[in-house]
Design an enzyme around this catalytic site. Structure first.
Site, PDB file in Angstrom:
ATOM      1  N   HIS A   1      15.914  24.503 -58.007  1.00  0.00           N
ATOM      2  CA  HIS A   1      17.164  24.871 -57.642  1.00  0.00           C
ATOM      3  C   HIS A   1      17.186  26.481 -57.090  1.00  0.00           C
ATOM      4  O   HIS A   1      18.027  26.965 -56.655  1.00  0.00           O
ATOM      5  CB  HIS A   1      18.077  24.871 -58.901  1.00  0.00           C
ATOM      6  CG  HIS A   1      18.652  23.522 -59.101  1.00  0.00           C
ATOM      7  ND1 HIS A   1      19.793  23.261 -59.650  1.00  0.00           N
ATOM      8  CD2 HIS A   1      18.093  22.361 -58.552  1.00  0.00           C
ATOM      9  CE1 HIS A   1      19.991  21.634 -59.830  1.00  0.00           C
ATOM     10  NE2 HIS A   1      19.045  21.363 -59.375  1.00  0.00           N
TER      11      HIS A   1
ATOM     12  N   HIS B   1      11.223  13.436 -61.264  1.00  0.00           N
ATOM     13  CA  HIS B   1      12.357  12.769 -62.153  1.00  0.00           C
ATOM     14  C   HIS B   1      11.525  11.712 -62.958  1.00  0.00           C
ATOM     15  O   HIS B   1      11.809  10.647 -63.690  1.00  0.00           O
ATOM     16  CB  HIS B   1      13.012  12.025 -61.241  1.00  0.00           C
ATOM     17  CG  HIS B   1      14.383  13.027 -60.760  1.00  0.00           C
ATOM     18  ND1 HIS B   1      15.337  12.505 -59.792  1.00  0.00           N
ATOM     19  CD2 HIS B   1      14.451  14.320 -61.112  1.00  0.00           C
ATOM     20  CE1 HIS B   1      15.936  13.657 -59.410  1.00  0.00           C
ATOM     21  NE2 HIS B   1      15.454  14.702 -60.273  1.00  0.00           N
TER      22      HIS B   1
ATOM     23  N   ASN C   1      24.704  23.331 -61.036  1.00  0.00           N
ATOM     24  CA  ASN C   1      23.976  24.017 -62.090  1.00  0.00           C
ATOM     25  C   ASN C   1      24.563  24.068 -63.493  1.00  0.00           C
ATOM     26  O   ASN C   1      23.787  24.490 -64.360  1.00  0.00           O
ATOM     27  CB  ASN C   1      23.523  25.358 -61.752  1.00  0.00           C
ATOM     28  CG  ASN C   1      22.654  25.454 -60.731  1.00  0.00           C
ATOM     29  OD1 ASN C   1      21.492  24.747 -60.575  1.00  0.00           O
ATOM     30  ND2 ASN C   1      22.661  26.500 -59.580  1.00  0.00           N
TER      31      ASN C   1
ATOM     32  N   ARG D   1      12.932  21.913 -62.776  1.00  0.00           N
ATOM     33  CA  ARG D   1      14.318  21.862 -62.194  1.00  0.00           C
ATOM     34  C   ARG D   1      14.837  23.170 -61.744  1.00  0.00           C
ATOM     35  O   ARG D   1      15.394  23.260 -60.841  1.00  0.00           O
ATOM     36  CB  ARG D   1      15.281  21.133 -62.969  1.00  0.00           C
ATOM     37  CG  ARG D   1      16.538  20.915 -62.444  1.00  0.00           C
ATOM     38  CD  ARG D   1      17.375  19.715 -63.153  1.00  0.00           C
ATOM     39  NE  ARG D   1      18.477  19.635 -62.470  1.00  0.00           N
ATOM     40  CZ  ARG D   1      19.763  19.690 -63.041  1.00  0.00           C
ATOM     41  NH1 ARG D   1      19.962  20.245 -64.016  1.00  0.00           N
ATOM     42  NH2 ARG D   1      20.902  19.671 -62.150  1.00  0.00           N
TER      43      ARG D   1
HETATM   44  C1  HEM Z   1      16.014  14.990 -54.171  1.00  0.00           C
HETATM   45  C2  HEM Z   1      17.101  15.322 -54.541  1.00  0.00           C
HETATM   46  C3  HEM Z   1      17.342  15.668 -56.061  1.00  0.00           C
HETATM   47  C4  HEM Z   1      18.550  15.275 -56.797  1.00  0.00           C
HETATM   48  C5  HEM Z   1      19.805  14.685 -56.109  1.00  0.00           C
HETATM   49  C6  HEM Z   1      18.476  15.593 -58.173  1.00  0.00           C
HETATM   50  C7  HEM Z   1      19.236  15.170 -59.097  1.00  0.00           C
HETATM   51  C8  HEM Z   1      19.121  15.866 -60.423  1.00  0.00           C
HETATM   52  C9  HEM Z   1      20.372  15.388 -61.265  1.00  0.00           C
HETATM   53  C10 HEM Z   1      21.850  14.875 -60.905  1.00  0.00           C
HETATM   54  C11 HEM Z   1      19.798  15.550 -62.562  1.00  0.00           C
HETATM   55  C12 HEM Z   1      20.331  15.640 -64.003  1.00  0.00           C
HETATM   56  C13 HEM Z   1      21.250  16.847 -64.290  1.00  0.00           C
HETATM   57  C14 HEM Z   1      22.346  16.754 -65.125  1.00  0.00           C
HETATM   58  O1  HEM Z   1      22.475  15.908 -66.057  1.00  0.00           O
HETATM   59  O2  HEM Z   1      23.084  17.617 -65.116  1.00  0.00           O
HETATM   60  C15 HEM Z   1      18.367  16.066 -62.419  1.00  0.00           C
HETATM   61  C16 HEM Z   1      17.356  16.168 -63.157  1.00  0.00           C
HETATM   62  C17 HEM Z   1      16.267  16.768 -63.155  1.00  0.00           C
HETATM   63  N1  HEM Z   1      15.600  17.056 -61.934  1.00  0.00           N
HETATM   64 FE1  HEM Z   1      16.309  16.625 -60.044  1.00  0.00          FE
HETATM   65  N2  HEM Z   1      17.309  16.120 -58.340  1.00  0.00           N
HETATM   66  C18 HEM Z   1      16.615  16.104 -56.966  1.00  0.00           C
HETATM   67  C19 HEM Z   1      15.390  16.754 -56.761  1.00  0.00           C
HETATM   68  C20 HEM Z   1      14.604  17.226 -57.813  1.00  0.00           C
HETATM   69  C21 HEM Z   1      13.277  18.068 -57.465  1.00  0.00           C
HETATM   70  C22 HEM Z   1      12.748  18.327 -56.042  1.00  0.00           C
HETATM   71  C23 HEM Z   1      12.787  18.336 -58.755  1.00  0.00           C
HETATM   72  C24 HEM Z   1      11.576  19.075 -59.158  1.00  0.00           C
HETATM   73  C25 HEM Z   1      10.309  19.301 -58.182  1.00  0.00           C
HETATM   74  C26 HEM Z   1      13.599  17.856 -59.664  1.00  0.00           C
HETATM   75  C27 HEM Z   1      13.523  17.970 -60.998  1.00  0.00           C
HETATM   76  C28 HEM Z   1      14.395  17.451 -62.062  1.00  0.00           C
HETATM   77  C29 HEM Z   1      13.996  17.414 -63.477  1.00  0.00           C
HETATM   78  C30 HEM Z   1      12.439  17.619 -64.109  1.00  0.00           C
HETATM   79  C31 HEM Z   1      15.223  17.085 -64.173  1.00  0.00           C
HETATM   80  C32 HEM Z   1      15.466  17.077 -65.523  1.00  0.00           C
HETATM   81  C33 HEM Z   1      15.943  18.055 -66.118  1.00  0.00           C
HETATM   82  C34 HEM Z   1      15.972  18.287 -67.604  1.00  0.00           C
HETATM   83  O3  HEM Z   1      15.381  17.279 -68.289  1.00  0.00           O
HETATM   84  O4  HEM Z   1      16.761  19.134 -68.173  1.00  0.00           O
HETATM   85  N3  HEM Z   1      14.735  17.079 -59.173  1.00  0.00           N
HETATM   86  N4  HEM Z   1      18.259  16.179 -60.831  1.00  0.00           N
END
Ligand code: HEM
Ligand SMILES: *[C@@H]1O[C@H](CO)[C@@H](O)[C@H](O)[C@H]1NC(C)=O
Ligand SMILES: *[C@@H]1O[C@H](CO)[C@@H](O)[C@H](O)[C@H]1NC(C)=O
Ligand SMILES: *[C@@H]1O[C@H](CO)[C@@H](O)[C@H](O)[C@H]1NC(C)=O
Length: 324
Positions: A64, A190, A92, A60
């Site tokens: 970002h 995800h 972030n 993530r």
């Molecule tokens: C397509 C649009 C995307 C949106 C709207 C999005 C949004 C989010 C949100 C809201 C969270 C939770 C954050 C929190 O609780 O504060 C999250 C977590 C995460 N995102 Fe995305 N994301 C997107 C794309 C991606 C991409 C492209 C990747 C990596 C290639 C990614 C990898 C992750 C991962 C692995 C988590 C979990 C992180 C953790 O456990 O700390 N996301 N994302």
């Protein structure tokens, strides 16, 4: 050789050297830090034992990083004179994994000081974190350099919010040179990690001012999520992004979407936006994990190339949190 000839030949070699530096390569550190992958893997394996989310946090961060001013480590910078940390932008807040990056950086500085960039650490550790929990493995392209600045005001326009509609998200990817397939494949990240209630609880009670939950949410899953994230709660509780195999990297994210059990609004939209060409891609990945893995690798390499600094641009930070 005349002095003129010498200068011409010199320029020739300098220009080859410069142009070979202008793109990333899998062997970038072959002579300067040959054990770089092993060192990063060592720290990732160690961290993973106490933190199942290690890989999720790192990938993530890499996403970002790449979406704001390119993959240049800018997301890692703390506030300082002339630097407004991207970590303080809404998208972030609470982002994890920076401590892991620091551990990796320390291990690398002990062996090859001043050589491996923080931006490359994110790219390498992402691959390792994915492969460690059952995902694909690939040759990571290296040679990125670190930025001398951060761009806090770039975060909100460039990082999609989980409340976005698909037609807003698509151009956010297109602006980075990433298409529909990349959007769907990369969203497959995800398949692991966690999201806090506040990132999806708008779906649970009064979705979009309708007084009803998001109609694309499976009713049983809705009940589970309502118990986890009651109305009026502080929104800080963590939910599994993939309810079926939360800590494995597989294609269950896509089968969840088909079952109306995507966690974020933006996840479910990939399958539930009527007429969208993302639906076919979701079906394809749900049916064929190999296809998902192949496309995911391709898209990760593409994302890892966005706006990179190479050659003599930027610097190799000694500490990922601050410029040298
Ligand atoms: C397509 C649009 C995307 C949106 C709207 C999005 C949004 C989010 C949100 C809201 C969270 C939770 C954050 C929190 O609780 O504060 C999250 C977590 C995460 N995102 Fe995305 N994301 C997107 C794309 C991606 C991409 C492209 C990747 C990596 C290639 C990614 C990898 C992750 C991962 C692995 C988590 C979990 C992180 C953790 O456990 O700390 N996301 N994302
Ligand atoms: C490379 O790193 C690994 C893991 O830290 C270590 O076991 C191995 O001895 C190192 N090899 C060399 C040549 O330094
Ligand atoms: C910050 O990001 C925004 C959005 O991409 C961009 O328009 C702006 O030029 C960037 N600013 C700097 C100083 O790089
Ligand atoms: C929310 O409501 C607005 C106005 O009623 C509508 O245009 C929009 O498509 C809705 N969004 C979703 C995600 O249903």
């Amino acid at each position: 050789m005349s002095i003129l000839k010498f200068i011409v030949v010199l320029f020739f070699f300098v220009s080859i050297f410069e142009s070979s530096n202008a793109q990333l390569s899998a062997t970038f550190y072959a002579s300067t830090c040959p054990n770089v992958t092993e060192i990063v893997r060592g720290v990732m394996e160690q961290t993973q034992r106490n933190d199942v989310r290690a890989g999720a946090k790192i990938i993530r961060l890499h996403f970002h990083d790449c979406f704001v001013n390119g993959c240049d480590g800018s997301v890692l910078l703390d506030n300082a004179a002339g630097i407004e940390s991207e970590k303080d932008a809404p998208a972030n807040v609470g982002i994890g994994g920076t401590d892991i990056v620091d551990d990796i950086k320390t291990a690398l500085e002990n062996v090859c000081p001043g050589v491996v960039s923080c931006a490359d650490i994110l790219a390498l550790a992402s691959e390792i974190g994915v492969a460690l929990v059952g995902g694909p493995s690939w040759q990571v392209l290296l040679g990125r350099r670190d930025s001398l600045n951060a761009n806090r005001s770039g975060v909100t326009p460039d990082i999609p919010s989980p409340f976005e509609s698909l037609d807003v998200m698509i151009p956010q990817f297109t602006r980075k040179g990433l298409g529909l397939t990349d959007l769907v494949a990369l969203s497959g990240a995800h398949t692991f990690g966690r999201a806090r209630c506040r990132t999806f609880n708008q779906r649970l009670f009064n979705f979009n001012g309708t007084g009803r939950p998001d109609p694309t949410l499976d009713p049983n899953y809705l009940q589970t999520l309502r118990r986890l994230c009651p109305q009026g709660g502080n929104g800080g509780t963590f939910a599994k992004l993939d309810k079926s195999t939360p800590d494995q990297f597989d294609n269950h994210y896509f089968t969840n979407l088909k079952n109306h059990q995507g966690l974020l609004q933006t996840d479910q939209e990939l399958f539930s936006t009527s007429g969208s060409s993302t639906i076919g891609i979701v079906n394809n990945y749900a049916n064929n994990q190999y296809k998902f893995f192949d496309d995911f690798v391709c898209s990760m390499i593409k994302m890892g190339n966005v706006g990179v600094l190479t050659g003599t641009k930027g610097e190799i930070r000694k500490d990922c949190k601050r410029v040298n």
